[in-house]
Design an enzyme around this catalytic site. Sequence first.
Site, PDB file in Angstrom:
ATOM      1  N   GLU A 188      -3.231   7.410  -4.273  1.00  0.00           N
ATOM      2  CA  GLU A 188      -3.206   6.184  -3.473  1.00  0.00           C
ATOM      3  C   GLU A 188      -3.112   4.984  -4.410  1.00  0.00           C
ATOM      4  O   GLU A 188      -3.853   4.915  -5.398  1.00  0.00           O
ATOM      5  CB  GLU A 188      -4.488   6.082  -2.639  1.00  0.00           C
ATOM      6  CG  GLU A 188      -4.501   4.880  -1.709  1.00  0.00           C
ATOM      7  CD  GLU A 188      -5.834   4.723  -0.987  1.00  0.00           C
ATOM      8  OE1 GLU A 188      -5.879   4.950   0.223  1.00  0.00           O
ATOM      9  OE2 GLU A 188      -6.834   4.381  -1.650  1.00  0.00           O
ATOM     10  N   TYR A 231       0.849  -1.199   0.000  1.00  0.00           N
ATOM     11  CA  TYR A 231       0.000   0.000   0.000  1.00  0.00           C
ATOM     12  C   TYR A 231       0.882   1.245   0.000  1.00  0.00           C
ATOM     13  O   TYR A 231       1.868   1.317   0.757  1.00  0.00           O
ATOM     14  CB  TYR A 231      -0.884   0.015   1.261  1.00  0.00           C
ATOM     15  CG  TYR A 231      -1.657   1.306   1.415  1.00  0.00           C
ATOM     16  CD1 TYR A 231      -2.937   1.447   0.875  1.00  0.00           C
ATOM     17  CD2 TYR A 231      -1.097   2.400   2.083  1.00  0.00           C
ATOM     18  CE1 TYR A 231      -3.632   2.631   0.996  1.00  0.00           C
ATOM     19  CE2 TYR A 231      -1.795   3.594   2.204  1.00  0.00           C
ATOM     20  CZ  TYR A 231      -3.066   3.698   1.663  1.00  0.00           C
ATOM     21  OH  TYR A 231      -3.747   4.876   1.774  1.00  0.00           O
TER      22      TYR A 231
END
Length: 381
Positions: A189, A101
């Site tokens: 993101e 992530y």
Amino acid sequence: MDLFEYQGKSLFARMGVPVPQGRIARTPAEARAAAGELGGRVVVKAQVQVGGRGKAGGVKLAADAGEAEARAAEILGMDIKGHTVRIVLIEQVSDIAAEWYVSFTLDRGAKQHLAMVSAKGGMDIEGVAAEDPAALVKMHIDPVIGLAEWQARELVYRAGLDRASARASAAVLLKLYGAFVGLDCDLVEVNPLILTGSGEVVALDSKVTLDSNGFFRHPDFEDFRADFTEDPLEKMARERDLNFIKLEGSVGIIGNGAGLVMSTLDVVSLVGGSAANFLDVGGGAGADTIRNALDVLTRDEAVRVVLINIFGGITRCDLVAQGIVEALGSLELPWPIVVRLDGTNATAGRAILAQAASASVVPAATMREAAERAVELAGRA
Ligand code: GDP
Ligand code: MN
């Protein structure tokens, strides 16, 4: 402005961030053709401006073009958290060895950029943050200096990403940060950023929020809107330079200034009603603007009554009143309008409305009284 995954990935590719080969499709037949062009196994991904598609069944693997068509038929039209899927992204399947992530955001409180990296990427980063906060590594970045190479390496090591590919993943972090800053984003993101079986680091997903204040530097970003299915009322309002947001209730609200309009929404709910919208005509609104605002609200069938709340500063209440009178003469207004005028030229404005002597205009002296009258009329309608 929130982009679709494929739009974010097109920007990533432009900024040198590796992404899988892909094509978009709007019909199952287009999905079959796209899969045929890409060749081999593909993944079919719902394009919606909301996360959690995987869990909702919006990401499916297909062995060949025929299966891609079938999966696209299942996904197109699906509802994901209130968003209808109208576009799918068809991508060559990636061979995933690890899922990480990465995000870059603004930390307004700290007045710095914030990088977050985790080796526990995949579908549920909120769960990781709640259950194992240490697995989500955070680092502030001075926006004047930017992300230095050593900081990118530090993020990779602290998050415990794969050592053998550390150089490649640090390079991708730098490119992503370059995209975040260079494209004027509020958020970049990537979940997951993957390591492939052959040791490459690839952005498998993208969530990009562009800062519309930076659009003057990127005129082509306006083109992204063409693929959004915008609310038709919001689109109409935007074309008329009105700040309009559709809400769930029955009291149409028009005011001047975002703060006053928000207060009006609050007062309406305080007295037991609910607003059908937020509509800010801005400062210095003339008769045309008021007429346009009323015109937009006539398209909303949920509206039972309209409350116009004006506190005149540079906005002149006499012009607002003229706009209301013009709208009464030229539009079919199916509801009563409660009007509170105060501030610049309020006396003249009230006189214009009194002279028009329309049964559908209800004057109110204060914001509270206006809200009470509007809610009462909405209940009666
Ligand atoms: P999200 O659920 O909306 O975040 O959608 P993602 O694009 O992140 O996809 C969700 C999950 O689907 C990923 O974490 C992967 O596990 C899986 N996935 C997506 N693309 C591929 C692919 O090309 N190959 C494989 N094996 N899995 C994939
Ligand atoms: Mn994802």
